[in-house]
Design an enzyme around this catalytic site. Sequence first.
Site, short mmCIF file in Angstrom:
data_model
loop_
_atom_site.label_atom_id
_atom_site.label_comp_id
_atom_site.label_asym_id
_atom_site.label_seq_id
_atom_site.Cartn_x
_atom_site.Cartn_y
_atom_site.Cartn_z
N GLY A 236 0.81 -1.21 0.00
CA GLY A 236 0.00 0.00 0.00
C GLY A 236 0.85 1.26 0.00
O GLY A 236 1.70 1.43 0.86
N GLY B 193 -0.28 4.43 0.32
CA GLY B 193 -0.99 5.58 0.88
C GLY B 193 -0.03 6.37 1.76
O GLY B 193 1.19 6.22 1.67
N PHE B 194 -0.58 7.21 2.61
CA PHE B 194 0.27 8.04 3.46
C PHE B 194 1.18 7.20 4.35
O PHE B 194 2.36 7.49 4.50
CB PHE B 194 -0.59 8.95 4.33
CG PHE B 194 -1.25 10.04 3.55
CD1 PHE B 194 -0.50 11.09 3.05
CD2 PHE B 194 -2.60 10.02 3.30
CE1 PHE B 194 -1.09 12.10 2.31
CE2 PHE B 194 -3.21 11.03 2.57
CZ PHE B 194 -2.46 12.06 2.08
N GLY B 195 0.64 6.11 4.94
CA GLY B 195 1.43 5.29 5.85
C GLY B 195 2.52 4.51 5.13
O GLY B 195 3.70 4.58 5.51
N VAL C 224 -2.45 -7.81 -4.06
CA VAL C 224 -2.14 -8.85 -3.07
C VAL C 224 -3.40 -9.69 -2.86
O VAL C 224 -4.48 -9.15 -2.62
CB VAL C 224 -1.66 -8.23 -1.75
CG1 VAL C 224 -1.48 -9.32 -0.68
CG2 VAL C 224 -0.36 -7.48 -1.96
N GLU D 239 -17.61 18.12 3.09
CA GLU D 239 -16.90 18.74 1.96
C GLU D 239 -17.74 18.66 0.69
O GLU D 239 -17.86 19.64 -0.05
CB GLU D 239 -15.59 18.00 1.69
CG GLU D 239 -14.47 18.33 2.64
CD GLU D 239 -13.37 17.27 2.62
OE1 GLU D 239 -13.51 16.26 1.91
OE2 GLU D 239 -12.37 17.47 3.33
N ASP E 84 -5.14 3.12 8.28
CA ASP E 84 -6.57 2.86 8.47
C ASP E 84 -6.87 1.39 8.74
O ASP E 84 -7.96 1.06 9.24
CB ASP E 84 -7.36 3.28 7.21
CG ASP E 84 -7.39 4.77 7.02
OD1 ASP E 84 -6.72 5.48 7.81
OD2 ASP E 84 -8.08 5.24 6.11
N ALA F 269 -4.60 10.87 7.81
CA ALA F 269 -3.24 10.81 7.29
C ALA F 269 -2.17 10.96 8.38
O ALA F 269 -1.19 10.22 8.37
CB ALA F 269 -3.07 11.87 6.21
#
Lengths: 434, 434
Positions: free
Chosen positions: A12, A14-16, A80, A171, A300, A316
């Site tokens: 992944g 993403g941010f992590g 995966v 938003e 997450d 994030a």
Amino acid sequence: MRDNELRVVVIGAGFGGLEAARKLAKLPVRVILIDRKNHHTFQPLLYQVATAGISPGEIAAPIRWILRGRKNVEVLLGEVVGFDLQRRVVKLSVAEICYDYLIVAAGATHSYFGHDEWEPWAPGLKSIEDALEIRRRVLLPFELAERQAADGKPGMDLNFVIVGAGPTGVELAGTLAEITRQVLRDEFASIDPRRTRIVLLEGGPRVLPAYAPDLSQSAVRQLQKLGVEVRTSAMVTRIDPGVVWIGEERLPAAVVLWAAGVAASPLGKKLGASVDRAGRVLVNADLSLPEHPEVFVIGDLASLKDKHGNLLPGVAPVAMQEGRYVAKLIAGDLRKLPRKNFHYFDKGSLATIGRAAAVAQIGKIHISGYFAWLAWLFIHIMFLIGFRNRLIVLIQWAWSYLTYERGVRLITGDMTLPGWTEKKDREAEPALRN
Amino acid sequence: MRDNELRVVVIGAGFGGLEAARKLAKLPVRVILIDRKNHHTFQPLLYQVATAGISPGEIAAPIRWILRGRKNVEVLLGEVVGFDLQRRVVKLSVAEICYDYLIVAAGATHSYFGHDEWEPWAPGLKSIEDALEIRRRVLLPFELAERQAADGKPGMDLNFVIVGAGPTGVELAGTLAEITRQVLRDEFASIDPRRTRIVLLEGGPRVLPAYAPDLSQSAVRQLQKLGVEVRTSAMVTRIDPGVVWIGEERLPAAVVLWAAGVAASPLGKKLGASVDRAGRVLVNADLSLPEHPEVFVIGDLASLKDKHGNLLPGVAPVAMQEGRYVAKLIAGDLRKLPRKNFHYFDKGSLATIGRAAAVAQIGKIHISGYFAWLAWLFIHIMFLIGFRNRLIVLIQWAWSYLTYERGVRLITGDMTLPGWTEKKDREAEPALRN
């Protein structure tokens, strides 16, 4: 390639996962980052793509471009499908990748609370593809209504229903209000986009439940000022094409957008560890899996509580701090240092509502309105990956702020909407002269 | 709305239709512009979207935004399915629109010379959707080859075949060379994108056949310098997944892009007038239909010869001049002036090949290389619709010129390629440690 190197596989980008890979790149290990997309998506601004404010390319960047120049990092596009934790192997659909350390940062997607049949009528917002589909559904109804009206037929009611008043729902609702009240205002001959109804539904008692009650109230006021109808304690019980049901109440909806539930990636369960109700993996205090000190879950997908017993939120900053922490922990392992527990440092939260409208909660400081929005704008532009994107996003925003224009109002793909009934009247064939 | 107004219906918001609508907006007529998309596409830069250089939103703008503020212009999203010239009615799938004057500017699409079965293996480039599909096919092979190589398997040969060496084929080939030689150069661990073969096939005897022979030769030299293999008099006889056939010769192709034939919109035939072999409508010298002085065909859909007997080319300047001409002609009709014939004023032609590589033909002046490219760059940026787009495209280009980066390298949609065989090797299950 050296065979004696420790292999760290990160799943992944993403941010992590990206943060972990960046920090791990500085260690004497080989990093393999696997993602099923070729790009990192800056999710906090996805709603801007969905509402035609900015282009996908401005909030997404190729993962291998972000990590270019790091010779010990390898990026693989792949899905995966499972793990063999005993053999220390990640299974892709077409290959197997072995590891010494594994970091699973596969994130979350939206959940329909067991009602996946609602998805075609109420798309959620997690990927670039999702955002483009929502953009299509946001822009197309006005075109269809204009055509219907030009044809002398009574137009469909233009009402948008957004389900879920977390940050994404707020938003979307605020920006839709802006689009209908300002951007599209003068561009149609036969319909008036300003009459569009925008309804924000929240099942719980207040909007932005993760924020303090006074900020929830402020958010409601700001939303109402923009023209959004806010309804709390309104639990959606069913969604059909063109209709949202709240118990017995039938709410017509030209377009429904889903911003309610979150479900962790199914990869959590495939790790074979315990998961919570949302599918998040229950991790140790060092983010590792029970029985598997070499396997970490971050972002997450991880379920971890802070010292007050509150679950860390799926945002994030948590994911990034966890990514950095695990990279540092592996560095410590290499030097045989004892592991320390992960602690989240909360710098505060920001949620935007619309043009010059936002709420911010920084410790005990609560801010609303213009200054909260400025803070939000500043932070999001600064965090956007890559200077080039940052500059262009800044120009786009400055321009659209000054002109009330949204530059990416493209409808691509199919030109029909689910649940939209176009009344054909071929018998009468009224040649238009209205 | 006033009922006594003359109604001018324009079909198609390409260069011709848009120009006609803009000029007609100044007359005391009601203009109805119909397009099946909500946006105008700046087609000369579509190849930049297809090659990840710029975002779709930067070369496309909503039609009603372009024409905003013109109170007598109405924009309708709709697919025209036929005409009734006697009743003066345009048939949409869901409505009928009547007219006093009709301008058909429905353009052209790519033609597979009767082999539409080739389209899935060899997509062409006419719309934003096409460009995104080509972008996917351009970027994905490198990801798949990297994954295969990382899995220890012999990678597929990476070779791109572009069929047709008109301006679009030349642009695609040159830009692909740039991407593989520069942009992607250092981003992969297991494959070398610079080894990608790029083959440009042309059925006729020379590339850019609409240009003078010396410019064709110069284009070949510039293409070869970029790393493109150019083959002329190479007629494609069959396309299968992964293979292009030139007679008996079998050319392997990971990706095939189609830039060969052009077919006029099927709306030409539906007008009931005579059409040429490519489906273009044979129009009178005033661009009107024989027997129908109130119906005009302009742009790529019209077949008209200049005074030397040469067919006017399917390029933006012809369409725009025709659009302006018809608007002026209708203005003259209103004042009962006699009609004059249309004359095309040829300001010259420009074709770009790649970074600092282009050819230009302005009357008897022929220019190649850097200065031709500068001219091309200047003209295309100036013509881009809307200041905002222009500025951002300029910044993007300046940035990518300086850094050799391409900012929109997103793969969206499906993550598989037709004809791409991924060799599964589940029996052996070789856990990677290469």
